[in-house]
Scaffold this active site. Sequence first.
Site, PDB file in Angstrom:
ATOM      1  N   LYS A  13      63.601  41.182  55.523  1.00  0.00           N
ATOM      2  CA  LYS A  13      63.431  41.283  54.065  1.00  0.00           C
ATOM      3  C   LYS A  13      62.258  42.188  53.688  1.00  0.00           C
ATOM      4  O   LYS A  13      62.383  43.026  52.814  1.00  0.00           O
ATOM      5  CB  LYS A  13      63.141  39.897  53.445  1.00  0.00           C
ATOM      6  N   ARG A  88      62.942  30.764  46.735  1.00  0.00           N
ATOM      7  CA  ARG A  88      63.280  30.109  47.993  1.00  0.00           C
ATOM      8  C   ARG A  88      63.780  28.690  47.769  1.00  0.00           C
ATOM      9  O   ARG A  88      64.099  28.000  48.736  1.00  0.00           O
ATOM     10  CB  ARG A  88      62.043  30.046  48.868  1.00  0.00           C
ATOM     11  N   ARG A 127      57.171  39.240  67.928  1.00  0.00           N
ATOM     12  CA  ARG A 127      56.413  40.145  67.047  1.00  0.00           C
ATOM     13  C   ARG A 127      54.908  40.056  67.338  1.00  0.00           C
ATOM     14  O   ARG A 127      54.370  38.956  67.513  1.00  0.00           O
ATOM     15  CB  ARG A 127      56.700  39.726  65.602  1.00  0.00           C
ATOM     16  N   ARG A 158      51.340  36.409  64.538  1.00  0.00           N
ATOM     17  CA  ARG A 158      51.123  35.728  63.262  1.00  0.00           C
ATOM     18  C   ARG A 158      51.221  34.237  63.547  1.00  0.00           C
ATOM     19  O   ARG A 158      52.120  33.815  64.282  1.00  0.00           O
ATOM     20  CB  ARG A 158      52.252  36.134  62.297  1.00  0.00           C
ATOM     21  N   ARG A 169      60.245  26.839  60.305  1.00  0.00           N
ATOM     22  CA  ARG A 169      60.574  27.726  59.175  1.00  0.00           C
ATOM     23  C   ARG A 169      62.085  27.843  59.011  1.00  0.00           C
ATOM     24  O   ARG A 169      62.600  27.904  57.895  1.00  0.00           O
ATOM     25  CB  ARG A 169      59.968  29.121  59.390  1.00  0.00           C
TER      26      ARG A 169
HETATM   27  P1  AMP Z   1      57.315  35.280  54.229  1.00  0.00           P
HETATM   28  O1  AMP Z   1      56.303  36.334  54.538  1.00  0.00           O
HETATM   29  O2  AMP Z   1      58.182  35.599  53.057  1.00  0.00           O
HETATM   30  O3  AMP Z   1      58.098  34.858  55.446  1.00  0.00           O
HETATM   31  O4  AMP Z   1      56.481  33.975  53.776  1.00  0.00           O
HETATM   32  C1  AMP Z   1      55.546  33.385  54.641  1.00  0.00           C
HETATM   33  C2  AMP Z   1      55.274  31.962  54.173  1.00  0.00           C
HETATM   34  O5  AMP Z   1      54.714  31.974  52.835  1.00  0.00           O
HETATM   35  C3  AMP Z   1      56.487  31.046  54.079  1.00  0.00           C
HETATM   36  O6  AMP Z   1      56.848  30.493  55.322  1.00  0.00           O
HETATM   37  C4  AMP Z   1      55.974  30.003  53.082  1.00  0.00           C
HETATM   38  O7  AMP Z   1      55.067  29.105  53.695  1.00  0.00           O
HETATM   39  C5  AMP Z   1      55.173  30.853  52.097  1.00  0.00           C
HETATM   40  N1  AMP Z   1      56.053  31.356  51.007  1.00  0.00           N
HETATM   41  C6  AMP Z   1      56.424  32.639  50.790  1.00  0.00           C
HETATM   42  N2  AMP Z   1      57.237  32.716  49.720  1.00  0.00           N
HETATM   43  C7  AMP Z   1      57.388  31.452  49.251  1.00  0.00           C
HETATM   44  C8  AMP Z   1      58.140  30.880  48.200  1.00  0.00           C
HETATM   45  N3  AMP Z   1      58.922  31.626  47.387  1.00  0.00           N
HETATM   46  N4  AMP Z   1      58.043  29.541  48.011  1.00  0.00           N
HETATM   47  C9  AMP Z   1      57.268  28.776  48.792  1.00  0.00           C
HETATM   48  N5  AMP Z   1      56.570  29.241  49.843  1.00  0.00           N
HETATM   49  C10 AMP Z   1      56.614  30.577  50.080  1.00  0.00           C
END
Ligand code: AMP
Length: 214
Positions: A13, A88, A127, A158, A169
């Site tokens: 994404k 989400r 990664r 990470r 996740r």
């Molecule tokens: P991402 O980089 O999009 O994979 O997001 C990393 C982490 O940030 C996720 O695993 C969540 O803990 C938090 N996060 C990101 N976007 C959201 C969202 N829309 N709602 C809730 N938590 C989020």
Amino acid sequence: MRAVLMGPPSAGKGTQAARLGTELKVPHISTGDMFRAAIAAGTELGRQARGFMEAGKLVPDEVTMGIVRERLAYEDAQSGFVLDGFPRTIPQAEGLSKILASQGVKLDAVVLIDVPEDELIRRATGRRICQECGRVYHVEWNPPPGDACECGGALVQRKDDSPETVTERLATYRAQTEPLRDYYSVEGSLAVVDGMGDPDEVHRRIVRVLGRCS
Ligand code: AMP
């Protein structure tokens, strides 16, 4: 163009949304990036988000809605955006639709990047990120020159890419985000794109489906 890029963790994404944002000349808005920046800056938002992120859980909807509402009010988001990693949950999708309705606009497209689960696990756990320059490697298909980055910086995983957190996740995704597939299918705005293969090819697939939505 007002678009949402959805998909499980490590579906690509971030890469795809950044590229689309540049091409469409609209901001790429990633809630994950916003939370990571807040953690790095040591803000109150970062303090609230950190524990959830490191555990592979979602940051509570009220917190997430707050930052998105604020970001979508910026001038640069008035003519469009590519949202990455938001919404989400169903309440987030409902919240987004209310924000847009209050601006008299609506989403043009929701693109779901589909990748099988075993591939997602390989992508995330392999990664490695350079602590100095931020360059992203993968131990299998884009390995670093040695133990360190090309720039000499130390390579780290990470925290939320550890195998335990990746499993969590994915479970969070299935339980809380996958229902959005039906939600947006009913609305008629969902397009599913195959996320396997070369990022350039995935990009072309996304552009193709967006062409049908605009
Ligand atoms: P991402 O980089 O999009 O994979 O997001 C990393 C982490 O940030 C996720 O695993 C969540 O803990 C938090 N996060 C990101 N976007 C959201 C969202 N829309 N709602 C809730 N938590 C989020």
